[in-house]
Design a protein around this motif. Structure first.
Motif, short mmCIF file in Angstrom:
data_model
loop_
_atom_site.label_atom_id
_atom_site.label_comp_id
_atom_site.label_asym_id
_atom_site.label_seq_id
_atom_site.Cartn_x
_atom_site.Cartn_y
_atom_site.Cartn_z
N TYR A 158 -20.64 -9.93 16.52
CA TYR A 158 -21.18 -11.13 15.87
C TYR A 158 -20.11 -11.75 14.97
CZ TYR A 158 -26.15 -10.52 17.07
OH TYR A 158 -27.34 -10.44 17.73
N HIS A 203 -19.22 -13.14 26.76
CA HIS A 203 -20.67 -13.20 26.93
C HIS A 203 -21.01 -13.87 28.26
CE1 HIS A 203 -20.99 -12.49 22.52
NE2 HIS A 203 -22.11 -11.90 22.90
N SER A 216 -18.66 -15.47 14.90
CA SER A 216 -18.86 -16.28 13.69
C SER A 216 -17.54 -16.82 13.18
CB SER A 216 -19.52 -15.43 12.60
OG SER A 216 -20.83 -15.08 12.97
N TYR A 275 -25.00 -16.13 18.56
CA TYR A 275 -24.07 -15.42 17.70
C TYR A 275 -23.42 -16.35 16.68
CZ TYR A 275 -23.93 -10.87 20.10
OH TYR A 275 -24.23 -9.63 20.60
#
Length: 329
Positions: A280, A302, A284, A311
């Motif tokens: 994550y 992903h 971010s 995310y």
């Protein structure tokens, strides 16, 4: 035809089909037309407890066996196949003798709720049965999927959070050796811990590493961050995998990695932020730098952009809120 015109224990069900239903006896369909000699014979057998069920072979046990032999199952990533297998074994044990072509939505919900004490497994039951029912449709066993649309249980736990920058810096200041190496590999590449622990020295090329994701089967090249590059330069090559340890170069296990990282997390007060949270954190950080979903996906790998957006959502919300508030100044 009304119930009054039918003998005892015979009922009209959906589609006008007739069924013999008596307490303590399995429900049986009557194929013959009422008033005919064949109906009288069939009814007499049922009334005397003679079971005339039709062996169709469309049981859950047969369906699971067929699904495991299918391309749909064989093409799954190794990790995903292992996760599915746990549920498939449960299906065979609990539902194996039951007809897969007769399952209804209420049955899926009942199976989910019966396992509600282990929410992750209960939700996996819904997901795997949904896949099994699609396979049953492909085989011509049924026309609709009773698991489609069945909701998953909520865990009640707080959503996983990205690591705050101050805890990232605190971890770097406190950790050393493999605890720091595992951390920087997770954060620097944005990959799952299982893929990080499988990374090999011979996969490093052109200032990055080639990764084959176990869950998705996807291959991607991820360049190193300066922090990760610095740690790798100080890491001795004692085995085939980068995180290997000991004179024999043993691979680091998931438990071993989690334990060594947890020791540092406790020291810096980061018990609420786990290894997967670093994935994550990578998304971010990239979102904060203004990267699009496609650019973030190129690093994290992903499978869906929707998951990337999830995310990155928190960081993007902060950025948009800051921009909005500046307009008020």
């Amino acid at each position: 035809m009304t119930k009054r015109a039918l003998p005892a224990y015979v009922y009209v069900r959906k589609g006008g089909l007739l069924y013999f239903e008596r307490r303590g006896q399995k429900s049986q369909r009557i194929k013959s037309a009422p008033g005919t000699p064949a109906f009288a014979l069939e009814y007499a057998k049922l009334l005397n407890g003679v079971i005339t069920s039709e062996p169709t072979g469309r049981t859950f046990r047969a369906l699971v066996k067929s699904y495991r032999a299918s391309d749909r199952f064989r093409k799954l990533a190794t990790r995903t196949r292992a996760d599915y297998d746990k549920v498939l074994e449960w299906v065979v044990e609990k539902l194996g003798h039951l007809p897969a072509d007769k399952m209804q939505r209420k049955d899926v919900i009942r199976a989910r709720d019966a396992n509600a004490d282990t929410i992750r497994f209960a939700n996996y039951i819904v997901q795997v049965i949904r896949i099994l029912m699609e396979h049953a449709i492909d085989k011509g066993w049924r026309e609709m999927n009773p698991a489609k649309g069945v909701s998953l249980l909520k865990s009640g736990r707080d959503a996983r959070e990205a690591w705050p920058d101050e805890l990232v810096q605190a971890y770097r200041a406190e950790a050393s050796g493999r605890a720091l190496l595992v951390f920087e590999l997770c954060l620097g590449t944005g990959q799952r811990i299982g893929d990080v622990l499988a990374m090999r020295w011979d996969e490093i090329e052109n200032g990055g590493i080639m990764v084959k994701q176990n869950k998705t089967g996807q291959r991607l090249w991820v360049p190193f961050t300066p922090e990760l590059r610095a740690v790798l330069e100080q890491t001795p090559r004692v085995g085939m995998t980068i995180c290997a340890w000991g004179k024999h170069g043993r691979p680091t296990s998931y438990r071993g990695a989690a334990d060594m990282v947890m020791k540092v997390r406790k020291k810096i007060g980061a018990e609420g932020y786990d290894l997967h949270g670093l994935r994550y954190t990578t998304a971010s950080e990239l979102a904060a730098l203004g990267c699009s979903d496609e650019l973030i996906q190129a690093v994290t790998g992903h499978k869906s952009l929707a998951m990337v957006a999830k995310y990155a959502a928190r960081e993007r919300q902060k950025r948009r809120a800051s921009e909005a508030q500046k307009l008020r100044e």
